[in-house]
Design a protein around this motif. Sequence first.
Motif, PDB file in Angstrom:
ATOM      1  N   LYS A 137      24.178  -5.615  -5.370  1.00  0.00           N
ATOM      2  CA  LYS A 137      23.189  -6.654  -5.041  1.00  0.00           C
ATOM      3  C   LYS A 137      22.224  -6.134  -3.977  1.00  0.00           C
ATOM      4  N   GLN A 138      22.778  -5.500  -2.938  1.00  0.00           N
ATOM      5  CA  GLN A 138      21.961  -4.956  -1.853  1.00  0.00           C
ATOM      6  C   GLN A 138      20.976  -3.911  -2.386  1.00  0.00           C
ATOM      7  N   LEU A 139      21.475  -2.959  -3.166  1.00  0.00           N
ATOM      8  CA  LEU A 139      20.621  -1.869  -3.660  1.00  0.00           C
ATOM      9  C   LEU A 139      19.566  -2.356  -4.641  1.00  0.00           C
ATOM     10  N   LEU A 140      19.929  -3.270  -5.521  1.00  0.00           N
ATOM     11  CA  LEU A 140      18.967  -3.793  -6.494  1.00  0.00           C
ATOM     12  C   LEU A 140      17.856  -4.574  -5.793  1.00  0.00           C
ATOM     13  N   SER A 141      18.245  -5.394  -4.824  1.00  0.00           N
ATOM     14  CA  SER A 141      17.248  -6.142  -4.044  1.00  0.00           C
ATOM     15  C   SER A 141      16.340  -5.183  -3.285  1.00  0.00           C
ATOM     16  N   GLU A 142      16.952  -4.174  -2.690  1.00  0.00           N
ATOM     17  CA  GLU A 142      16.200  -3.194  -1.918  1.00  0.00           C
ATOM     18  C   GLU A 142      15.231  -2.416  -2.818  1.00  0.00           C
ATOM     19  N   ALA A 143      15.687  -2.059  -4.010  1.00  0.00           N
ATOM     20  CA  ALA A 143      14.846  -1.300  -4.938  1.00  0.00           C
ATOM     21  C   ALA A 143      13.577  -2.076  -5.278  1.00  0.00           C
ATOM     22  N   LEU A 144      13.727  -3.361  -5.537  1.00  0.00           N
ATOM     23  CA  LEU A 144      12.568  -4.192  -5.873  1.00  0.00           C
ATOM     24  C   LEU A 144      11.680  -4.407  -4.652  1.00  0.00           C
ATOM     25  N   TYR A 145      12.307  -4.681  -3.518  1.00  0.00           N
ATOM     26  CA  TYR A 145      11.577  -4.875  -2.269  1.00  0.00           C
ATOM     27  C   TYR A 145      10.748  -3.630  -1.928  1.00  0.00           C
ATOM     28  N   LEU A 146      11.348  -2.459  -2.067  1.00  0.00           N
ATOM     29  CA  LEU A 146      10.654  -1.215  -1.712  1.00  0.00           C
ATOM     30  C   LEU A 146       9.462  -0.955  -2.626  1.00  0.00           C
ATOM     31  N   TYR A 147       9.567  -1.352  -3.895  1.00  0.00           N
ATOM     32  CA  TYR A 147       8.416  -1.221  -4.794  1.00  0.00           C
ATOM     33  C   TYR A 147       7.255  -2.081  -4.285  1.00  0.00           C
ATOM     34  N   GLY A 148       7.563  -3.319  -3.934  1.00  0.00           N
ATOM     35  CA  GLY A 148       6.526  -4.191  -3.380  1.00  0.00           C
ATOM     36  C   GLY A 148       5.936  -3.612  -2.106  1.00  0.00           C
ATOM     37  N   LEU A 149       6.800  -3.039  -1.277  1.00  0.00           N
ATOM     38  CA  LEU A 149       6.345  -2.431  -0.030  1.00  0.00           C
ATOM     39  C   LEU A 149       5.408  -1.249  -0.298  1.00  0.00           C
ATOM     40  N   MET A 150       5.741  -0.432  -1.293  1.00  0.00           N
ATOM     41  CA  MET A 150       4.863   0.698  -1.659  1.00  0.00           C
ATOM     42  C   MET A 150       3.460   0.193  -2.001  1.00  0.00           C
ATOM     43  N   LEU A 151       3.407  -0.845  -2.830  1.00  0.00           N
ATOM     44  CA  LEU A 151       2.110  -1.386  -3.254  1.00  0.00           C
ATOM     45  C   LEU A 151       1.351  -1.979  -2.071  1.00  0.00           C
ATOM     46  N   THR A 156      -2.940  -1.811   1.866  1.00  0.00           N
ATOM     47  CA  THR A 156      -3.414  -2.096   3.226  1.00  0.00           C
ATOM     48  C   THR A 156      -3.791  -0.853   4.016  1.00  0.00           C
ATOM     49  N   ARG A 157      -3.183   0.288   3.709  1.00  0.00           N
ATOM     50  CA  ARG A 157      -3.443   1.501   4.493  1.00  0.00           C
ATOM     51  C   ARG A 157      -4.466   2.429   3.849  1.00  0.00           C
ATOM     52  N   ILE A 158      -4.684   2.257   2.526  1.00  0.00           N
ATOM     53  CA  ILE A 158      -5.645   3.104   1.814  1.00  0.00           C
ATOM     54  C   ILE A 158      -6.544   2.168   1.016  1.00  0.00           C
ATOM     55  N   GLU A 159      -7.708   1.912   1.558  1.00  0.00           N
ATOM     56  CA  GLU A 159      -8.655   0.963   0.961  1.00  0.00           C
ATOM     57  C   GLU A 159      -8.847   1.215  -0.540  1.00  0.00           C
ATOM     58  N   GLY A 160      -9.027   0.137  -1.299  1.00  0.00           N
ATOM     59  CA  GLY A 160      -9.129   0.214  -2.754  1.00  0.00           C
ATOM     60  C   GLY A 160     -10.152   1.205  -3.278  1.00  0.00           C
ATOM     61  N   LEU A 161     -11.371   1.162  -2.748  1.00  0.00           N
ATOM     62  CA  LEU A 161     -12.411   2.082  -3.231  1.00  0.00           C
ATOM     63  C   LEU A 161     -12.086   3.523  -2.870  1.00  0.00           C
ATOM     64  N   CYS A 187      -4.017   5.018 -12.486  1.00  0.00           N
ATOM     65  CA  CYS A 187      -5.280   4.346 -12.152  1.00  0.00           C
ATOM     66  C   CYS A 187      -5.151   2.830 -12.312  1.00  0.00           C
ATOM     67  N   LYS A 188      -4.506   2.387 -13.379  1.00  0.00           N
ATOM     68  CA  LYS A 188      -4.312   0.937 -13.584  1.00  0.00           C
ATOM     69  C   LYS A 188      -3.494   0.341 -12.440  1.00  0.00           C
ATOM     70  N   LEU A 189      -2.455   1.045 -12.033  1.00  0.00           N
ATOM     71  CA  LEU A 189      -1.560   0.541 -10.987  1.00  0.00           C
ATOM     72  C   LEU A 189      -2.257   0.498  -9.633  1.00  0.00           C
ATOM     73  N   LEU A 190      -3.111   1.468  -9.343  1.00  0.00           N
ATOM     74  CA  LEU A 190      -3.666   1.600  -7.989  1.00  0.00           C
ATOM     75  C   LEU A 190      -5.150   1.303  -7.882  1.00  0.00           C
ATOM     76  N   ARG A 191      -5.718   0.684  -8.909  1.00  0.00           N
ATOM     77  CA  ARG A 191      -7.147   0.349  -8.819  1.00  0.00           C
ATOM     78  C   ARG A 191      -7.388  -0.618  -7.647  1.00  0.00           C
ATOM     79  N   SER A 192      -8.624  -0.712  -7.243  1.00  0.00           N
ATOM     80  CA  SER A 192      -8.979  -1.563  -6.126  1.00  0.00           C
ATOM     81  C   SER A 192      -8.624  -3.005  -6.431  1.00  0.00           C
ATOM     82  N   THR A 193      -8.013  -3.692  -5.458  1.00  0.00           N
ATOM     83  CA  THR A 193      -7.656  -5.092  -5.657  1.00  0.00           C
ATOM     84  C   THR A 193      -8.601  -6.005  -4.898  1.00  0.00           C
TER      85      THR A 193
END
Length: 194
Positions: A137-151, A156-161, A187-193
């Motif tokens: 449970k801990q690892l699965l939750s962490e895996a999903l959380y870390l994906y959100g954190l990456m995005l 926030t740290r590397i402007e979209g453009l 490109c689809k995943l990291l395009r400017s939001t």
Amino acid sequence: RDQMEFLDERHICGQTILKLVSRANAIIAELLRLSEFIPPVLKLEGKDKLLYTPILPDFSYFEGPEYYENRINANTDLQDRDEEFKENHLEILTRFYKVFESIYRYITDLNRFLEDLEEGVYVQQTLETVLLNQDGKQLLSEALYLYGLMLLIADTRIEGLIRERILVAFHRYSVDTSVDSNIDDVCKLLRSTG
């Protein structure tokens, strides 16, 4: 006893999710590191705006790459500036691309792990049994959380453009190599939001 079994090195399911979480932390560390070293020219501010806008397009490049390439090739100043930018920045652009691609591969692998769980690839393991195990449970939750954190970090740290300019420049400069096999998905995943 249950806890030790899930994290035991012979427990393929536990080791797979543990490795995914470890990878996620490494990706986040590299994202944070690189976000401190964005080449200022990519911001296209001040005199850089006039000098570099023609050679550092955003994703509009993909709508008509011939237009941009012909414009650069028709002007020796732009050709020289483009070549100079490539020589000075290809290494950092490649590092950015690799970390962006790592985010894409991470979510692809996490999804594959979840599909494998559902399809019974891991003997006696289902999503339910993993969630009933404290470590699972801990690892699965962490895996999903870390994906959100990456995005979030990427956003926030590397402007979209700037992300778009990095990806377009990397694509332009490495088009002859097979390195960019996932570039469309990255490109689809990291395009400017914004």
